[in-house]
Enzyme design. Structure first.
Site, PDB file in Angstrom:
ATOM      1  N   GLN A 179       0.840  -1.193   0.000  1.00 32.74           N
ATOM      2  CA  GLN A 179       0.000   0.000   0.000  1.00 32.74           C
ATOM      3  C   GLN A 179       0.882   1.253   0.000  1.00 32.74           C
ATOM      4  O   GLN A 179       1.888   1.269   0.713  1.00 32.74           O
ATOM      5  CB  GLN A 179      -0.903   0.029   1.244  1.00 32.74           C
ATOM      6  CG  GLN A 179      -2.075   0.983   1.093  1.00 32.74           C
ATOM      7  CD  GLN A 179      -2.952   1.057   2.345  1.00 32.74           C
ATOM      8  OE1 GLN A 179      -2.547   0.664   3.416  1.00 32.74           O
ATOM      9  NE2 GLN A 179      -4.149   1.576   2.191  1.00 32.74           N
ATOM     10  N   GLY A 305       2.548   1.574  11.849  1.00 32.66           N
ATOM     11  CA  GLY A 305       2.111   0.963  13.101  1.00 32.66           C
ATOM     12  C   GLY A 305       1.583  -0.432  12.818  1.00 32.66           C
ATOM     13  O   GLY A 305       1.874  -1.395  13.519  1.00 32.66           O
ATOM     14  N   GLY A 306       0.787  -0.503  11.772  1.00 37.49           N
ATOM     15  CA  GLY A 306       0.254  -1.790  11.346  1.00 37.49           C
ATOM     16  C   GLY A 306      -0.187  -1.691   9.907  1.00 37.49           C
ATOM     17  O   GLY A 306      -0.384  -0.591   9.381  1.00 37.49           O
ATOM     18  N   MET A 307      -0.306  -2.843   9.266  1.00 38.40           N
ATOM     19  CA  MET A 307      -0.798  -2.891   7.886  1.00 38.40           C
ATOM     20  C   MET A 307      -1.734  -4.080   7.780  1.00 38.40           C
ATOM     21  O   MET A 307      -1.378  -5.201   8.138  1.00 38.40           O
ATOM     22  CB  MET A 307       0.381  -3.012   6.914  1.00 38.40           C
ATOM     23  CG  MET A 307      -0.030  -3.201   5.466  1.00 38.40           C
ATOM     24  SD  MET A 307      -0.896  -1.737   4.806  1.00 38.40           S
ATOM     25  CE  MET A 307      -2.056  -2.523   3.677  1.00 38.40           C
ATOM     26  N   ASN A 309      -2.832  -6.413   5.992  1.00 36.66           N
ATOM     27  CA  ASN A 309      -2.776  -7.475   4.995  1.00 36.66           C
ATOM     28  C   ASN A 309      -3.731  -8.597   5.400  1.00 36.66           C
ATOM     29  O   ASN A 309      -3.729  -9.034   6.548  1.00 36.66           O
ATOM     30  CB  ASN A 309      -1.335  -7.970   4.849  1.00 36.66           C
ATOM     31  CG  ASN A 309      -0.424  -6.863   4.341  1.00 36.66           C
ATOM     32  OD1 ASN A 309      -0.777  -6.159   3.407  1.00 36.66           O
ATOM     33  ND2 ASN A 309       0.709  -6.666   4.991  1.00 36.66           N
ATOM     34  N   HIS A 336     -10.027  -3.334   9.651  1.00 33.80           N
ATOM     35  CA  HIS A 336      -9.887  -3.264   8.191  1.00 33.80           C
ATOM     36  C   HIS A 336     -10.400  -4.542   7.508  1.00 33.80           C
ATOM     37  O   HIS A 336     -10.647  -4.525   6.297  1.00 33.80           O
ATOM     38  CB  HIS A 336      -8.419  -3.058   7.807  1.00 33.80           C
ATOM     39  CG  HIS A 336      -7.977  -1.628   7.725  1.00 33.80           C
ATOM     40  ND1 HIS A 336      -8.605  -0.696   6.927  1.00 33.80           N
ATOM     41  CD2 HIS A 336      -6.931  -0.977   8.311  1.00 33.80           C
ATOM     42  CE1 HIS A 336      -7.964   0.465   7.039  1.00 33.80           C
ATOM     43  NE2 HIS A 336      -6.952   0.322   7.875  1.00 33.80           N
ATOM     44  N   TYR A 419      -8.307   9.753   8.337  1.00 30.80           N
ATOM     45  CA  TYR A 419      -8.532   8.892   9.500  1.00 30.80           C
ATOM     46  C   TYR A 419      -9.560   9.495  10.456  1.00 30.80           C
ATOM     47  O   TYR A 419     -10.569   8.881  10.773  1.00 30.80           O
ATOM     48  CB  TYR A 419      -7.218   8.692  10.266  1.00 30.80           C
ATOM     49  CG  TYR A 419      -6.245   7.735   9.623  1.00 30.80           C
ATOM     50  CD1 TYR A 419      -5.445   8.137   8.560  1.00 30.80           C
ATOM     51  CD2 TYR A 419      -6.096   6.431  10.079  1.00 30.80           C
ATOM     52  CE1 TYR A 419      -4.538   7.278   7.975  1.00 30.80           C
ATOM     53  CE2 TYR A 419      -5.184   5.560   9.490  1.00 30.80           C
ATOM     54  CZ  TYR A 419      -4.403   5.987   8.447  1.00 30.80           C
ATOM     55  OH  TYR A 419      -3.518   5.130   7.866  1.00 30.80           O
TER      56      TYR A 419
HETATM   57  N1  BES Z   1      -3.314   1.023   6.044  1.00 27.77           N
HETATM   58  C1  BES Z   1      -2.635   1.710   7.075  1.00 27.77           C
HETATM   59  C2  BES Z   1      -1.159   1.807   6.860  1.00 27.77           C
HETATM   60  C3  BES Z   1      -0.768   2.528   5.586  1.00 27.77           C
HETATM   61  C4  BES Z   1      -1.181   3.817   5.364  1.00 27.77           C
HETATM   62  C5  BES Z   1       0.028   1.920   4.655  1.00 27.77           C
HETATM   63  C6  BES Z   1      -0.820   4.454   4.199  1.00 27.77           C
HETATM   64  C7  BES Z   1       0.379   2.565   3.481  1.00 27.77           C
HETATM   65  C8  BES Z   1      -0.049   3.852   3.243  1.00 27.77           C
HETATM   66  C9  BES Z   1      -2.892   1.084   8.437  1.00 27.77           C
HETATM   67  O1  BES Z   1      -4.132   0.489   8.583  1.00 27.77           O
HETATM   68  C10 BES Z   1      -2.836   2.175   9.458  1.00 27.77           C
HETATM   69  O2  BES Z   1      -3.632   3.056   9.363  1.00 27.77           O
HETATM   70  N2  BES Z   1      -1.924   2.122  10.408  1.00 27.77           N
HETATM   71  C11 BES Z   1      -1.784   3.119  11.426  1.00 27.77           C
HETATM   72  C12 BES Z   1      -2.363   2.683  12.737  1.00 27.77           C
HETATM   73  C13 BES Z   1      -3.682   3.285  13.095  1.00 27.77           C
HETATM   74  C14 BES Z   1      -4.102   2.908  14.495  1.00 27.77           C
HETATM   75  C15 BES Z   1      -3.819   4.740  12.865  1.00 27.77           C
HETATM   76  C16 BES Z   1      -0.303   3.368  11.626  1.00 27.77           C
HETATM   77  O3  BES Z   1       0.504   2.840  10.838  1.00 27.77           O
HETATM   78  O4  BES Z   1       0.082   4.101  12.514  1.00 27.77           O
HETATM   79 ZN    ZN Z   2      -5.704   1.847   8.618  1.00 32.52          ZN
END
Ligand code: BES
Ligand code: ZN
Length: 637
Positions: A179, A305-307, A309, A336, A419
């Site tokens: 992503q 923080g996380g992805m 997948n 997700h 977000y």
């Molecule tokens: N999908 C995102 C990570 C992402 C964003 C990958 C943009 C590539 C491009 C993931 O779900 C996400 O939002 N992670 C957040 C955590 C969340 C609790 C706000 C993060 O990485 O901090």
């Molecule tokens: Zn997200």
């Protein structure tokens, strides 16, 4: 009062079809047949093509990818073949255009009646963001093609770690991050969330390493290769791979954690409440549709923080705080599985449909599991972050939920606007219609659009048809427009109030005035959230005041990554140099973008550009290519 103008769903699909005449290889501008539009809403609000793909997916769609790859750690490449099955939406289509970036294409063959025969193709000059369009002559009969290729060692979507860069120090590690538009650095593909495909894979890895994918892990065959299959159609950005000295620990029968040995037990403990999160999610929004749900804790250079997948969320080790205080990120990635993976934004302009919905669901799950007090604290912290993001936006259009069609990179879609303004739009709707109506409404949204890619306008028409039409007084068209097509935070937003935070703010003021000393602050029962609110709210202090806090609470070097980040931001703002060695250590060992982008930015903005450049020069090789690009840009601005 303005009235809500209905948007006909059929109209939107009709216009999708009207776009089938786009020429291959071009980036269609998405101008729809405007004569069909009855509403006052401009046509471009109904449909615009994805500006970040070269794919001619309105004519031909790739429906399955079968990968057969060697994971070559010596050369840092994925080397092998992908077989693509495709379907013609336009029967006369004779070419298929795919996205590629930094791929070495060795041969292309089409499956014809005479078996596999070489195919003609062209590879366009590379665009620095989009890569190279690959256009293949597919004739009029074939429905499968095979591309022999390898990736580049500098592929932006892959990070290859040497043994020295892992915790175990003995074996190398690879992980991907597709992503938003990095899948094209892993395979030739229609790299747009508008297209969904199933995939399967066969991976060969060096002995002693375990490969994992965002798919069902179908085991090892006699020749030593590992098989994977993802039978549900997903967008390309959810294709993922990780390979390393990875161990597994079950949490229950269908949920578990993968990690390097050193952090495996701690991860399983930290994430022990994931099964309850799944129960809450399912009760609110319908069945979990992906079979297993596992988490993998990656090396610290993972830039997010996380992805999310599918079947296997990728997580940063900075969540392993020891007290489950940062598990909202698990709630987020799990959520997700409904918002994003099941119902997907078809264009990065609509990223809020993924991230805003997910942030909303995340908070609902946190409320259910940990209570309103924690959920509201998280709402307030998020709201503060979003207000900062809005004030820092480069232009007002980037604070709309429906983002403009001229973003320079899809990364611009992933600010706290998508977000948290997105989540707050749903809080607004929840407050206006009430949970008893809004919860089943959202559940139906996920159900009715399961495994589809959708736009903001699809959501607005669904909202009209299923909720607003029968409750017309709940909100006005103008209020809705302000949320979706207007800048900033509308004044109809919920205003979360946290008594816990108000108490913290009161104590903070008394400490700042010198009424109480730091050691006199009653912090014994403060959660990470209260600490974050306290630290984020500090004005610029005297050196003696920073020292007073640090002496009382040992903030410098704290093990909670969120608290450490908040403290180092304050230390940089106030020039509290005693924290710099620990800050440097943090920047050398943590690669999570949320922390390091802002720390480098703050150093630069506070007269410490030299220090920032020095640390970056040393840390860079350990950062993910995505983080390297972002920080290089920040420091050279
Ligand atoms: N999908 C995102 C990570 C992402 C964003 C990958 C943009 C590539 C491009 C993931 O779900 C996400 O939002 N992670 C957040 C955590 C969340 C609790 C706000 C993060 O990485 O901090
Ligand atoms: Zn997200």
């Amino acid at each position: 009062m303005m009235t809500f103008r209905p948007i006909a769903l059929t109209l939107i699909s009709a216009m999708g079809l009207a776009l089938t005449s786009c020429s291959p290889g071009s980036t269609p501008d998405g101008e729809a047949d405007t004569h069909m539009v009855q509403s006052v809403i401009p046509a471009e609000r109904f449909f615009t093509a994805d500006q970040f793909t070269y794919a001619n997916h309105q004519e031909v769609i790739v429906s399955h990818a079968d990968l057969d790859l060697d994971v070559n750690f010596n050369r840092k490449v994925l080397d092998g073949a992908v077989t693509l099955a495709f379907e013609r939406l336009a029967p006369e289509a004779q070419t298929l255009t795919l996205d590629t970036k930094d791929l070495l294409i060795k041969a292309v063959a089409l499956q014809t009646q005479d078996g596999w025969t070489p195919a003609d193709y062209t590879l366009a000059d590379a665009d620095p963001v989009l890569g190279s369009a690959m256009t293949i002559n597919i004739g009029s009969e074939a429905s499968q093609l095979r591309i022999i290729y390898e990736t580049s060692p500098s592929a932006e979507g892959l990070q290859w770690l040497s043994p020295a860069q892992t915790a175990g120090k003995e074996k190398p590690y690879l992980f991907s991050q597709a992503q938003a538009i990095h899948a094209r650095t892993m395979l030739p593909i229609q790299d747009t969330p508008a297209v969904r495909l199933t995939y399967s894979a066969n991976l060969r890895v060096p002995e002693g390493l375990l490969p994992l994918m965002s798919a069902s892990q179908d085991g090892q065959s006699e020749d030593g290769s590992y098989s994977f299959s993802m039978p549900q159609p997903i967008p390309s950005y959810l294709i993922a791979i990780a390979v390393g000295d990875i161990k597994f620990k079950a949490i229950n029968d269908t949920i578990g954690v993968y990690a390097e040995e050193y952090i495996l037990d701690a991860s399983a403990e930290e994430f022990a409440e994931t099964p309850q999160m799944e129960v809450v999610n399912t009760a609110l929004y319908g069945p979990y549709r992906w079979g297993r749900y596992d988490l993998i804790v990656l090396p610290p250079s993972f830039p997010y923080g996380g992805m999310e997948n599918p079947r296997l969320s990728f997580m940063t080790p900075t969540l392993i705080a020891g007290d489950k205080s940062l598990t909202n990120v698990v709630a987020h990635e799990l959520a997700h599985s409904w918002s994003g993976n099941l119902v997907t934004n078809s264009n990065w302009r609509d990223a809020w449909l993924n991230e805003g919905f997910t942030s909303y669901v995340e908070n609902r799950v946190m409320e259910e599991l940990y209570g309103e007090r924690r959920a509201v604290m998280e709402q307030v912290l998020d709201m503060e972050g979003m207000k900062r993001a809005i004030s820092e936006a480069k232009r007002p259009e980037l604070t709309h939920l429906k983002l403009p069609d001229d973003m320079a990179h899809p990364d611009e879609a992933f600010t706290l606007v998508s977000y948290i303004k997105g989540a707050n739009f749903l809080f607004f709707l929840e407050d206006r219609f009430g949970r008893e109506k809004f919860d089943p409404f959202l559940r139906n949204w996920f159900n009715d659009y399961a495994f589809e890619s959708v736009t903001t306008e699809d959501f607005l028409s669904f909202l009209h048809e299923n909720l607003h039409k029968d409750n017309p007084d709940a909100l006005t068209r103008a209020e809705l427009d302000a949320w979706v097509y207007g800048p900033g935070l509308p004044d109809t937003a919920r205003k979360p109030v946290s008594d816990a935070f108000d108490e913290v703010a009161g104590l903070s003021a008394r400490w700042e005035n010198g009424e109480i000393s730091a050691s006199g602050l009653p912090t014994k029962n403060w959660s990470t959230h209260e600490w974050l609110h306290f630290l984020n709210g500090l004005p610029e202090l005297t050196r003696a005041q920073y020292k007073d806090l640090d002496d009382a609470f040992s903030l410098t070097g704290t093990q909670n990554a969120e608290t450490a980040f908040a403290w180092y931001m304050q230390a940089i703002k106030g020039g509290y140099e005693a924290a710099y060695p620990a800050l440097e250590e943090f920047l050398m060992t943590v690669g999570r973008g949320k922390f390091i982008y802002r720390l480098y930015g703050a150093l630069k903005d506070n007269g410490q550009a030299e220090m920032a450049n020095r640390i970056f020069a040393e840390a860079k090789a350990g950062y993910h290519p995505i983080a390297q690009r972002r920080i290089s840009a920040t420091l050279s601005e």
